[in-house]
Design an enzyme around this catalytic site. Structure first.
Site, PDB file in Angstrom:
ATOM      1  CB  ILE A   1      12.642   2.593  -2.763  1.00 27.21           C
ATOM      2  CG1 ILE A   1      13.142   3.208  -4.171  1.00 27.21           C
ATOM      3  CG2 ILE A   1      12.247   3.441  -1.693  1.00 27.21           C
ATOM      4  CD1 ILE A   1      11.972   4.061  -4.794  1.00 27.21           C
TER       5      ILE A   1
ATOM      6  CB  ILE B   1      10.394  -3.734  -1.963  1.00 27.19           C
ATOM      7  CG1 ILE B   1       9.268  -3.190  -2.789  1.00 27.19           C
ATOM      8  CG2 ILE B   1      10.062  -3.067  -0.359  1.00 27.19           C
ATOM      9  CD1 ILE B   1       9.088  -1.476  -2.585  1.00 27.19           C
ATOM     10  CE  LYS B   2      18.814  -1.340   0.073  1.00 23.20           C
ATOM     11  NZ  LYS B   2      19.919  -0.201   0.233  1.00 23.20           N
ATOM     12  CB  VAL B   3      12.809  -6.158   3.083  1.00 20.03           C
ATOM     13  CG1 VAL B   3      12.306  -6.757   4.502  1.00 20.03           C
ATOM     14  CG2 VAL B   3      11.687  -5.730   2.224  1.00 20.03           C
TER      15      VAL B   3
END
Length: 226
Positions: free
Chosen positions: A59, A86-88
């Site tokens: 996400i 966590i997509k960064v």
């Protein structure tokens, strides 16, 4: 090799998990917009219920500054679970956020990678997955397969525990080439993955086999009818 689907459509996810060896689900704000769930976190919790804890769920944060990215990451983990990746985006602020999140042992997928040096930065920062945008890189006149190949070599040479999850595809050929050039994973729309099975020769082969079978044992008489 990991096959991941890039969608938050619940029916697509259910079908893909039932039929194909899918090991995860990725999303980003544009993907979410296609489905437009009223309650974002409830929708993501439903996806987790469908795919279970053994599959990965990725996400993306939406803020552009590091501190806000980290706060959003914490909120996502609180609302869903600590297993979420966590997509960064690998921006200047993003690379700082990746470092901070990895210091907390949070799973991170470094995304929006267009350049090999971006990939190297994400690798050094400890990202678990790195997502180069295959089709978009090609549209800019660069070679995404060269990027994947070089990044894969660096992972092997320096013994990083990081996987390349190639993303942004317009066809099956790009997926095949990404995997053949060293990507450990791909994430693609369900529709593109289903195209793998649209080859008319598959259906013809099955029909020919069946015709031979029925010519021996009678039309409509299958193995379970013997």
């Amino acid at each position: 090799m990991e096959l991941i689907i890039d969608t938050v459509d619940l029916s697509e996810i259910k079908e893909a998990v039932e039929y194909m060896p899918i090991v995860g689900v990725t999303s980003n704000p544009s993907i979410v917009k296609k489905t437009n769930p009223k309650d974002f976190f409830e929708h993501m919790r439903t996806i987790r219920e469908i795919i279970g804890k053994d599959r990965s769920l990725h996400i993306q944060v939406i803020s552009k500054d590091c501190d806000s990215m980290v706060k959003e990451a914490h909120r996502i983990l609180e609302e869903i679970d600590r297993q979420v990746y966590i997509k960064v985006p690998v921006s200047y602020e993003g690379i700082k956020a990746i470092k901070m999140l990895k210091e907390e042992n949070i799973h991170v997928t470094a995304t929006a990678v267009y350049d090999l040096m971006q990939g190297y930065m994400a690798l050094a920062a400890g990202a678990d997955y790195i997502a180069p945008y295959v089709n978009r890189i090609g549209n800019l006149g660069a070679d995404p397969m060269e990027l994947i190949y070089e990044l894969s070599n660096r992972i092997i040479m320096d013994n990083y525990d990081t996987k390349i999850v190639a993303a942004s595809f317009k066809g099956v050929e790009q997926i095949k080439n990404a995997l053949n050039n060293g990507a450990q994973a791909i994430t693609a729309p369900v529709g593109i993955l289903k195209q793998i099975f649209k080859n008319p020769n598959i259906e013809k082969a099955v029909d020919d086999f069946n015709a031979d079978w029925y010519s021996m044992y009678g039309e409509g008489k299958g193995i379970c009818d013997l």
